[in-house]
Scaffold this motif. Structure first.
Motif: not given
Ligand SMILES: CC(C)(COP(=O)(O)OP(=O)(O)OC[C@H]1O[C@@H](n2cnc3c(N)ncnc32)[C@H](O)[C@@H]1OP(=O)(O)O)[C@@H](O)C(=O)NCCC(=O)NCCS
Length: 279
Positions: A38-39, A76-77, A32-33, A73, A41-44, A80
């Motif tokens: 654009f981090r 963050a992962i 997942i990247f 990462a 912002r809810g994309v992940g 998430l």
């Protein structure tokens, strides 16, 4: 394999890769990247939710992911995943990494293979078409996990000149299989010996022979890594005693989420509590 793309105003900003076998009990989130610009912002999260829905829609009850504890990462992962109710990350494997010096030390520490009656070790490229069929058949007649049989790696070709085969009275009876993962990056992937031959030091011999072959090609393949399951103490000890010194190692973490209603693991408070054997 399914690739999920995310875009904002038609600009591609993220990608998730999902893999599952037919009628599997679990699908794997291979990657997942999100574009760094654009981090947050809810994309992940949206990609993860799409991956979960697709998995469930395919009738697969579980999604699994893994990552290195020391990847930049990682935090963050973990946040998430935890935010979506994934389970506590657990270490599954130690990752050994090295290069020329680890190979050279291994070659110096160990004598070359001295043939024993009935046994032969050679490189994978010497396998005849008949023997390649034998290898396929062994997958059906012996309990060889998919992670240890050539069929278990369906994306990368076997490194024919550094992988070795063990023959016993002319029959394929074991192997050390390797793959070239990226430019100059060599992975020692699958070590298997027929169960009746275990305990005679043949496993070590084929690993050392494979290292020897790799060392001869070190200019083309200067970097290497391999995974060893966290609890495989005999293998960790063997590496310490018989192989060279590896410069760096990290831990492979795994987490999963049950997608079937009522069985999802509870979310947890995430602190930076990653444990591992990193440098
Ligand atoms: C992990 C990653 C996919 C998150 O993507 P993203 O679009 O920024 O994530 P989101 O905006 O959807 O964030 C969702 C939640 O994840 C967590 N999170 C995301 N980035 C975080 C960070 N840098 N630090 C801490 N938590 C983070 C937060 O809990 C966040 O929720 P919040 O913003 O409400 O606090 C992204 O950081 C990434 O691509 N990193 C590189 C991953 C990588 O190397 N992949 C290749 C190997 S698999």
């Amino acid at each position: 394999m399914v690739m999920l793309g995310a875009s904002i105003d038609e600009r591609p900003v993220g990608l998730a890769v999902l893999h599952s076998a037919t009628a599997a009990k679990a699908a794997f989130l291979e990657s997942i990247f999100v574009d760094p610009a654009f981090r947050r912002r809810g994309v992940g999260r949206a990609l993860l939710e799409a991956a979960e829905s697709m998995t469930l829609a395919a009738g697969i009850p579980k999604l699994v992911g893994s990552w290195y504890h020391d990847t930049p990462a990682a935090a963050a992962i973990e946040r998430l995943l935890a935010g979506k109710g994934w389970g506590e990350p657990t270490p599954t494997a130690t990752v050994y990494r090295g290069g020329r010096s680890a190979l050279e030390q291994t070659v110096r520490k160990n004598r070359p293979w001295r043939p024993r009656p009935g046994f032969e070790i050679d490189i994978w490229s010497t396998l005849s078409p008949d023997e390649r069929r034998q290898v396929d058949e062994l997958g059906a007649t012996h309990a060889i996990g998919m992670g240890l049989h050539p069929a278990g790696e369906w994306m990368l070709a076997v490194s024919e000149e550094t992988s070795v085969v063990l023959r016993h009275h002319g029959e394929v009876a074991g192997w050390m299989l390797n793959h070239i993962v990226g430019a100059g990056l060599h992975r020692y992937s699958m070590l298997w010996i027929r169960s009746d031959l275990v305990g005679r030091g043949l496993g070590v011999s084929i690993v050392i022979e494979s290292v020897r072959r790799h060392y001869a090609l070190v200019d083309q393949l200067p970097r290497l890594f391999f995974h060893v399951e966290v609890h495989n103490d005999p293998m960790h000890r063997l590496i310490e005693r018989r192989l060279g010194v590896f410069e760096r190692y990290s831990s492979l973490l795994r987490s999963e989420r049950s997608l079937v209603a009522g069985t999802a693991p509870s979310t947890r408070n995430v602190k930076d509590d990653r444990r591992g054997s990193g440098d």
